[in-house]
Design a protein around this motif. Structure first.
Motif, short mmCIF file in Angstrom:
data_model
loop_
_atom_site.label_atom_id
_atom_site.label_comp_id
_atom_site.label_asym_id
_atom_site.label_seq_id
_atom_site.Cartn_x
_atom_site.Cartn_y
_atom_site.Cartn_z
N LEU A 6 -0.36 4.49 -1.89
CA LEU A 6 -0.03 4.43 -0.47
C LEU A 6 -0.99 5.27 0.37
O LEU A 6 -1.25 4.95 1.53
N SER A 9 -4.47 1.59 0.67
CA SER A 9 -3.53 1.74 1.78
C SER A 9 -3.66 0.61 2.79
O SER A 9 -2.79 0.43 3.65
N PRO A 67 3.02 -2.40 1.03
CA PRO A 67 3.90 -2.61 -0.12
C PRO A 67 4.68 -3.92 0.01
O PRO A 67 5.15 -4.27 1.09
#
Length: 237
Positions: A125, A131, A135
């Motif tokens: 993350l 990043s 998700p």
């Protein structure tokens, strides 16, 4: 001079696909090296700013049948140690793990085919590359092998539902992903083996239906790699 990436291709049916236009939009021109056609893999990157190693149907350890795999692993190791940008996709990710002291083996449960959710770790993350992918975003897996042990110093960035490595960081600017962010339905259709026809047909069908929805997220991930490769100190937007 425009920064350039060396892209190592392993077979005709596994070209760079959408990687080239997406990287070029990010300011990273691409030189594709078709190693399967007999073109020699160089000992180092030379003037290239980055190395991308694509996927392929061969095993990462099968140096006897595919003689360019050994020099490709050496090039990966040299690139990572020099601090230049590296991205390994599927087989390229597995070659990096082997090159740096990890292990690769058969995928638990057999071949993985289809869309799977992106499952980042806490490190994933926060990572400057991964990043870029939210998700739960679905990504395309199509593999019979997997990284079974990460090399010393590598960081797990995401894990698939079966516990295998979905993505890893191998160095400050070096990453591997087990999935395929470069594909469209036509490319994946060419990978059909006939061993799992229902799963393969369903994967192509679903990708054809949903790629307009999926591609923007995959493009953002590849664009982020291009940004990091050309301006290593840049911070993600």
């Amino acid at each position: 001079m425009t920064p350039r990436a060396l892209v190592v291709q392993h077979e005709e049916k596994a070209p760079p696909g959408l990687l080239v236009p997406w990287l070029e939009q990010a300011g990273l021109e691409c030189d594709v090296l078709p190693a399967h056609e007999g073109y020699a893999v160089p000992a180092d990157l030379g003037d290239h700013a980055a190395l991308v190693v694509l996927g392929g149907s061969m095993d990462a350890w099968d140096d006897g049948a595919y003689r360019w795999l050994l020099p490709t692993r050496a090039l990966i190791a040299g690139t990572v140690s020099s601090g230049r940008a590296f991205l390994g996709v599927c087989l390229g990710h597995q070659l990096a793990a082997l090159a740096l002291g990890g292990a690769v083996g058969r995928q638990p449960g057999g071949q993985t085919t289809g869309l799977h959710p992106w499952r980042p770790t806490r490190e994933g993350l926060a990572d400057p590359f991964t990043s870029a992918l939210q998700p739960g975003t679905e990504v395309l897996h199509f593999n019979s092998d997997a990284v079974t042990a990460l090399p010393p110093g590598a960081t797990l960035l995401a894990g698939d539902e079966d516990g295998t490595v979905q993505a890893a960081r191998y160095g400050p600017l070096a990453w591997g992903v087990q999935f395929h962010p470069e594909v469209d339905d036509v490319l994946v259709q060419g990978w059909a083996t006939g061993r799992r026809p229902e799963a393969e047909d369903a994967t192509v069908r679903v990708l054809r239906q949903r790629q307009a929805e999926l591609h923007p997220a995959w493009e953002q991930l590849i664009h982020r790699f291009g940004l990091l490769a050309t301006t290593p100190q840049a911070q993600p937007a």
